[in-house]
Design a protein around this motif. Structure first.
Motif, mmCIF file in Angstrom:
data_model
loop_
_atom_site.group_PDB
_atom_site.id
_atom_site.type_symbol
_atom_site.label_atom_id
_atom_site.label_comp_id
_atom_site.label_asym_id
_atom_site.label_seq_id
_atom_site.Cartn_x
_atom_site.Cartn_y
_atom_site.Cartn_z
ATOM 1 N N ALA A 127 0.844 -1.208 0.000
ATOM 2 C CA ALA A 127 0.000 0.000 0.000
ATOM 3 C C ALA A 127 0.876 1.255 0.000
ATOM 4 C CB ALA A 127 -0.932 -0.003 1.208
ATOM 5 N N ALA A 128 1.923 1.243 0.810
ATOM 6 C CA ALA A 128 2.786 2.432 0.900
ATOM 7 C C ALA A 128 3.472 2.695 -0.429
ATOM 8 C CB ALA A 128 3.819 2.232 2.012
ATOM 9 N N GLN A 129 4.043 1.648 -1.015
ATOM 10 C CA GLN A 129 4.778 1.850 -2.278
ATOM 11 C C GLN A 129 3.824 2.230 -3.413
ATOM 12 O OE1 GLN A 129 7.198 -1.670 -2.904
ATOM 13 N NE2 GLN A 129 8.763 -0.949 -1.491
ATOM 14 N N THR A 130 2.614 1.688 -3.383
ATOM 15 C CA THR A 130 1.648 2.021 -4.436
ATOM 16 C C THR A 130 1.197 3.474 -4.310
ATOM 17 O OG1 THR A 130 0.869 -0.262 -4.512
ATOM 18 C CG2 THR A 130 -0.577 1.411 -5.469
ATOM 19 N N LEU A 131 0.797 3.871 -3.117
ATOM 20 C CA LEU A 131 0.280 5.239 -2.943
ATOM 21 C C LEU A 131 1.369 6.279 -3.157
ATOM 22 C CD1 LEU A 131 -2.063 4.671 0.133
ATOM 23 C CD2 LEU A 131 -2.791 5.333 -2.165
ATOM 24 N N LEU A 132 2.586 5.940 -2.754
ATOM 25 C CA LEU A 132 3.676 6.920 -2.857
ATOM 26 C C LEU A 132 4.454 6.780 -4.158
ATOM 27 C CD1 LEU A 132 4.939 6.791 0.845
ATOM 28 C CD2 LEU A 132 3.515 8.556 -0.241
ATOM 29 N N GLU A 133 4.079 5.759 -4.949
ATOM 30 C CA GLU A 133 4.734 5.536 -6.241
ATOM 31 C C GLU A 133 6.250 5.488 -6.068
ATOM 32 O OE1 GLU A 133 3.217 8.259 -9.086
ATOM 33 O OE2 GLU A 133 1.145 7.791 -8.609
#
Ligand code: URA
Length: 255
Positions: A194-200
């Motif tokens: 979730a963190a890597q997806t939202l923060l790209e």
């Protein structure tokens, strides 16, 4: 085109494809992507080359194409319908949209539904969900119903594998709109995905967690996923540190 441009183009292509399937063949000019995602120019040819199978409807010519128009969560859920935009629809039992207070001050975002969530249609209801509920109710001392909880992808990936990029892209406009509608003060990204997806970003969760980030103008705190805590209880201390920062930001006492 940059990597980010390609990612946006893929998301646009997936959404344009869906618009086409839904019978939309014209987008009024001048619409903006909610949340200002379209900060860079992505042309129709970029979209077509990123996803040639998209079969773009004639007038879908700008980032505006990907805008979801629903103004409330019920409308957004209706817009998702009995979704077949990606292949997770072939194996899921039901869509797990999200749950909680539509005016929540804090939104928790996980990765995707697991077996229990797929069966019940509600995010975070299995063992990891019980732990998340404890973090919210015993740690933050607020009822779970006061927060909003959702996932990056709304359908269970088979065997709980990580969602594929095209599955994330297909769901991305809906997650973005969900967050935009709730408009929380804080997002808590649960786990690496979730963190890597939202923060790209590809930065490891061990480096992301514990620090404030920003998602479209909203403060975002990454922390470890509750399922990770079930396997490694010693990480609970760090999660509590992260949650205390969230509570401070919300003006909640953790003394
Ligand atoms: N893990 C997640 O990331 N989301 C859920 O809803 C349940 C488990």
């Amino acid at each position: 085109m940059s990597q980010e441009g390609r990612r946006i183009a893929r998301a646009l292509a997936a959404h344009a494809q869906w618009l086409g399937m839904s019978g939309v063949d014209e987008i009024p000019p001048g619409l903006d992507w909610p949340g200002g995602l379209a900060t860079q120019e992505v042309s129709r040819s970029d979209v077509a080359s990123a996803m040639p199978e998209a079969n773009l409807p004639g007038a879908v010519s700008s980032a505006a194409a990907a805008a979801s128009s629903s103004n409330d969560l019920g409308g957004l859920r209706a817009e998702i319908g009995d979704c077949t935009r990606c292949r997770l629809s072939g194996t899921r039992k039901q869509i797990v949209f999200g749950t909680g207070n539509p005016n929540a001050r804090v939104v928790f975002v996980g990765e995707g539904p697991g077996r229990d969530e797929d069966l019940q249609g509600v995010p975070f209801v299995g063992r990891a969900g019980e732990l998340l509920t404890d973090i919210i109710e015993k740690g933050m001392k607020i009822p779970r119903s006061e927060v909003y909880i959702c996932n990056v992808v709304k359908c269970r990936p088979p065997d709980n594998r990580n969602p594929e990029p095209e599955e994330v892209d297909a769901c991305a406009p809906f997650l973005a709109r969900q967050i935009e509608i709730v408009a929380p003060e804080v997002i808590v990204a649960l786990g690496k995905f979730a963190a890597q997806t939202l923060l790209e970003t590809k930065t490891p969760i061990t480096r992301l967690r514990g620090h404030w980030h920003e998602y479209r103008g909203i403060a975002l705190m990454p922390t470890f996923h509750p399922a990770h805590l079930l396997r490694n209880p010693s990480y609970k201390r760090q999660v509590w540190e992260d949650i205390k920062q969230v509570m401070e930001r919300l003006g909640l006492s953790h003394a």
